[in-house]
Write a protein that holds these residues in place. Structure first.
Motif, short mmCIF file in Angstrom:
data_model
loop_
_atom_site.label_atom_id
_atom_site.label_comp_id
_atom_site.label_asym_id
_atom_site.label_seq_id
_atom_site.Cartn_x
_atom_site.Cartn_y
_atom_site.Cartn_z
N ASN A 238 42.93 47.97 41.56
CA ASN A 238 41.50 47.09 42.33
C ASN A 238 41.48 45.60 41.60
OD1 ASN A 238 40.04 48.90 43.94
ND2 ASN A 238 40.86 50.41 42.45
N VAL A 239 41.28 45.28 40.19
CA VAL A 239 41.32 43.71 40.51
C VAL A 239 42.49 43.12 40.23
CG1 VAL A 239 40.65 42.06 38.09
CG2 VAL A 239 39.60 44.83 38.56
N LEU A 240 43.92 43.79 40.11
CA LEU A 240 44.62 42.88 39.91
C LEU A 240 45.59 42.44 41.27
CD1 LEU A 240 47.48 45.07 38.11
CD2 LEU A 240 46.90 42.76 37.69
N LYS A 241 44.92 43.75 42.37
CA LYS A 241 44.90 43.56 43.93
C LYS A 241 44.11 42.23 44.51
CE LYS A 241 46.30 48.00 45.69
NZ LYS A 241 46.33 48.83 46.47
N ALA A 242 43.09 42.38 43.94
CA ALA A 242 41.85 40.57 44.03
C ALA A 242 42.36 39.75 43.47
CB ALA A 242 40.70 41.11 43.60
N LEU A 243 43.27 39.87 42.69
CA LEU A 243 43.74 38.53 41.66
C LEU A 243 44.51 37.81 42.80
CD1 LEU A 243 44.07 39.24 38.50
CD2 LEU A 243 42.17 37.41 39.49
N GLY A 244 45.67 39.65 43.14
CA GLY A 244 46.55 38.44 44.91
C GLY A 244 46.81 38.00 46.07
N ASP A 245 45.22 38.77 46.64
CA ASP A 245 44.52 37.90 47.72
C ASP A 245 43.94 36.82 47.27
OD1 ASP A 245 45.47 40.62 48.79
OD2 ASP A 245 43.44 41.41 48.46
N ALA A 246 44.11 36.68 46.26
CA ALA A 246 43.19 35.31 46.16
C ALA A 246 43.85 34.52 45.57
CB ALA A 246 42.38 34.86 44.50
N GLY A 247 45.15 34.63 45.42
CA GLY A 247 46.51 33.79 45.24
C GLY A 247 46.55 33.32 43.64
N ASP B 276 47.91 32.50 40.62
CA ASP B 276 49.03 32.26 40.02
C ASP B 276 49.73 31.91 38.76
OD1 ASP B 276 48.40 29.97 38.94
OD2 ASP B 276 49.21 28.63 40.73
N GLY B 277 48.22 32.21 37.34
CA GLY B 277 49.18 32.84 36.42
C GLY B 277 49.10 33.95 35.50
N ASP B 278 48.71 34.68 34.33
CA ASP B 278 49.18 35.76 34.04
C ASP B 278 48.16 36.95 34.73
OD1 ASP B 278 49.25 38.24 32.65
OD2 ASP B 278 49.99 37.23 30.57
N ARG B 279 48.51 37.34 35.77
CA ARG B 279 47.64 38.52 36.55
C ARG B 279 47.06 39.55 35.44
NH1 ARG B 279 49.74 38.71 42.76
NH2 ARG B 279 49.67 36.30 43.00
N ASN C 204 47.04 39.91 32.17
CA ASN C 204 45.76 40.03 31.24
C ASN C 204 44.56 39.41 31.67
OD1 ASN C 204 46.97 39.85 28.43
ND2 ASN C 204 48.15 38.38 29.25
N ARG C 205 44.67 38.07 32.98
CA ARG C 205 43.60 37.88 33.36
C ARG C 205 42.62 39.06 33.93
NH1 ARG C 205 39.13 35.18 33.33
NH2 ARG C 205 38.41 34.64 36.51
N ALA C 206 43.19 40.26 34.99
CA ALA C 206 42.69 41.12 34.69
C ALA C 206 41.87 42.29 33.79
CB ALA C 206 43.61 42.26 35.51
N ALA C 207 42.69 42.07 33.09
CA ALA C 207 41.94 42.67 31.85
C ALA C 207 40.57 42.20 30.71
CB ALA C 207 43.07 42.81 30.81
N ASP C 208 40.87 40.35 31.30
CA ASP C 208 39.71 39.06 31.24
C ASP C 208 38.50 39.36 32.31
OD1 ASP C 208 40.94 38.98 28.56
OD2 ASP C 208 42.03 36.82 29.73
N LEU C 209 38.46 39.74 33.29
CA LEU C 209 38.03 40.37 34.54
C LEU C 209 37.30 41.37 33.78
CD1 LEU C 209 39.64 38.88 37.15
CD2 LEU C 209 37.31 37.79 35.99
N LEU C 210 37.81 42.78 33.48
CA LEU C 210 37.01 43.80 33.13
C LEU C 210 36.04 43.77 32.18
CD1 LEU C 210 39.97 46.62 34.46
CD2 LEU C 210 37.57 46.11 35.89
N ASP C 211 36.67 42.78 31.06
CA ASP C 211 36.31 42.68 30.28
C ASP C 211 34.56 42.64 30.10
OD1 ASP C 211 36.01 43.08 26.70
OD2 ASP C 211 36.01 40.79 26.94
#
Length: 534
Positions: free
Chosen positions: A142-151, A153-156, A158-165
């Motif tokens: 779910n979070v990875l899809k949101a990062l894709g929608d937001a464009g 362009d980094g390591d998605r 790790n970023r998704a894991a950080d957001l969940l944390d």
């Protein structure tokens, strides 16, 4: 466009904002400055204009008939056009390294739609009564899809894991979203919105249907993220304690106008001053109408194994009784009510409903078994839905298969709307309106009236007051009590609203971990759950 900014601390400047539907002003000359980094709590009755105000500030709906000005004062990158809060002006763009400078844009009247879209991308929203997630996907998907929608362009990953944390949900990363509790789903929503890197978060009744402890977790998440990331927050609620807990300033809306703006405590006192308490009225009850014996509902999850959503539950409900089911999010309440209403087949046990003189086994499929009883059991789910392109009268009659002559249909609909908390004048006024023209609280009461119009023997209400203000809640309490006294209606109510349960329920069952821990009068049971949920 505007050449300069009078006050660098102001992120949004609202001037003489009005929204008019069919000649009726939903917002009436609202003027407000939203300062960068603050949290404004917006409180008011259903229909006061809270949700409309947030939707205008979001800037994505061009169909809202709005006039006035909504000016965003921001820092814009001179090279790539990225938008940042005004406090970042004169700094370096985190995307391309360019210089940022002060820039102002009126999203209602500005000539450049690209600038409006750029601003809107930095505005996130959490909607009331809808979780806005992909139920069949895992939490991290779910979070990875949101990062894709937001464009992003980094390591998605790790970023998704950080957001969940950040939202304290790392321990649910691989869980399927539909298996989460309500509070966990709202934290997934928050993580998805944080993926947008918002400078402004609009939270519209984000915890109205959550228990106090779970709601508190979501509130603390929002407060911490606002402080740590400098996110400006506007949050609406009918619950004064939410505004007092969350807001640095509070705003009271009444009939589309700002009645008061100031310290949260002062605004709350102005809002609640005229609300009278309602005492529970005792009434005689009849014989048992529902019998539940050794009921089980098990789910299997790849990562969690067997989940005992309902674990050996037994109880009875009397005819004419108002029976409450309470407990934290994830306790099994919704699974239990779905079995009671025939919408979910249990793993084991028995549920019987008395129709006339006959006892019907709800666990047995077929026209003469569960199919016979279901029409006599009404359900208002917390994630209810109305047909957006049908009027109120059509939603209440045609859309649910009730064929009445026009005159009788209108009369019956008005009576049902009054039971749901509308006065007679407002009931008549909204007959030909579409759901989108009503407030969220009004839509919820229409959905309740849609259940009542079918004249069920038993009505199951799942979080009926989650988005209701105290005055409307008082009307609904009186309506439920009157329906029980006048026609002997039986209610089963699932709620996190302890004041509502105390006012309306004869008996209460406290669920925890799929089991009923305690059952009795509200004054006996509520102290147990209150201590567990605070």
């Amino acid at each position: 466009m505007y050449a300069g900014v009078k006050d660098m601390a102001v992120l949004v400047e609202v001037k003489d904002l009005s929204v008019t539907y069919d000649g009726e002003k939903v917002l009436d000359n609202v003027s407000l400055n939203v300062e960068e980094g603050e949290t404004i709590g917006i409180i008011g009755r259903s229909g006061s204009g809270k949700t409309v105000l947030l939707n205008v500030l979001r800037g994505l709906d061009d169909d809202i008939p709005a006039s006035g000005q909504v000016i965003y004062h921001v820092a814009m990158c001179e090279r790539c056009g990225r938008i940042e809060p005004p406090g970042k002006a004169g700094g370096t763009c985190p995307r391309c390294g360019g210089r940022t400078s002060l820039f102002s844009h009126d999203i209602l009247n500005g000539a450049d739609p690209d600038v409006k879209r750029s601003i809107s991308r930095r505005v996130a929203i959490m909607l009331q009564r809808t979780f806005g997630i992909y139920g069949d996907d895992s939490v991290i998907e779910n979070v990875l899809k949101a990062l894709g929608d937001a464009g992003y362009d980094g390591d998605r990953i790790n970023r998704a894991a950080d957001l969940l944390d950040q939202v304290k949900l790392s321990h649910r990363m691989m869980h399927i979203a539909r298996d989460l509790s309500g509070g966990e789903k709202q934290r997934v929503v928050l993580a998805r919105q944080l993926a947008r890197e918002p400078m402004l978060l609009l939270a519209d009744e984000p915890t109205g249907t959550l228990d106090p402890k779970t709601a508190g977790v979501v509130h603390q998440n929002i407060k911490k993220l606002s402080k740590d990331l400098g996110i400006t927050v506007l949050i609406t609620s009918h619950f004064p304690e939410v505004i007092e807990e969350m807001a640095t300033r509070a705003l009271l809306l009444e009939n589309g106008r700002i009645k008061m703006l100031g310290a949260p405590g002062d605004v709350i006192r102005a809002f609640t001053g005229g609300v009278e308490a309602v005492e529970r009225r005792e009434a005689p009850v009849g014989e048992s109408i529902i019998k539940v014996d050794s009921l089980f509902m098990k789910y299997f999850s790849v990562d969690r194994g067997v989940i005992n959503a309902v674990n050996g539950v037994s109880f009875e409900v009397k005819e004419g009784e108002i029976f409450g089911i309470i407990g934290r999010s994830g306790a099994g309440k919704t699974s239990l009510t779905n079995i009671l209403t025939g919408n979910l087949e249990p793993t084991g046990g028995v549920v019987e409903v008395r129709i006339g003189e006959d006892w019907i086994n709800m666990c047995e499929p077929g026209y003469y078994a569960r199919g016979r009883a279901k029409p006599y059991i009404g359900l208002l789910h917390q994630e209810y839905d109305l047909y957006p392109h049908r009027t109120v009268i059509e939603n209440m009659t045609e859309s649910i298969g009730l064929e009445f002559p026009a005159e009788l249909a209108e009369k019956k609909a008005i009576l049902s709307l009054q039971v749901a908390g509308f006065d007679e004048k407002r009931s008549k006024d909204i007959m030909d309106k579409y759901p989108g023209e009503l407030s969220e609280g009004e839509r919820h009461r229409v959905a309740l009236a849609q259940v009542l119009i079918k004249e069920p023997h038993v009505i199951v209400l799942d979080e009926p007051t989650g988005t209701m203000d105290p005055i409307t809640k008082r009307y609904v309490v009186n309506s439920i009590l009157s329906a029980r006294e006048d026609i002997g209606e039986t209610f089963i109510i699932v709620s996190h609203d302890m004041d509502f349960v105390r006012m309306v329920c004869d008996r209460v069952a406290y669920m925890k971990g799929g089991k009923i821990i305690s059952i009795g009068k509200p004054e006996e049971v509520l102290p147990l759950i209150t201590e567990a949920m605070i």
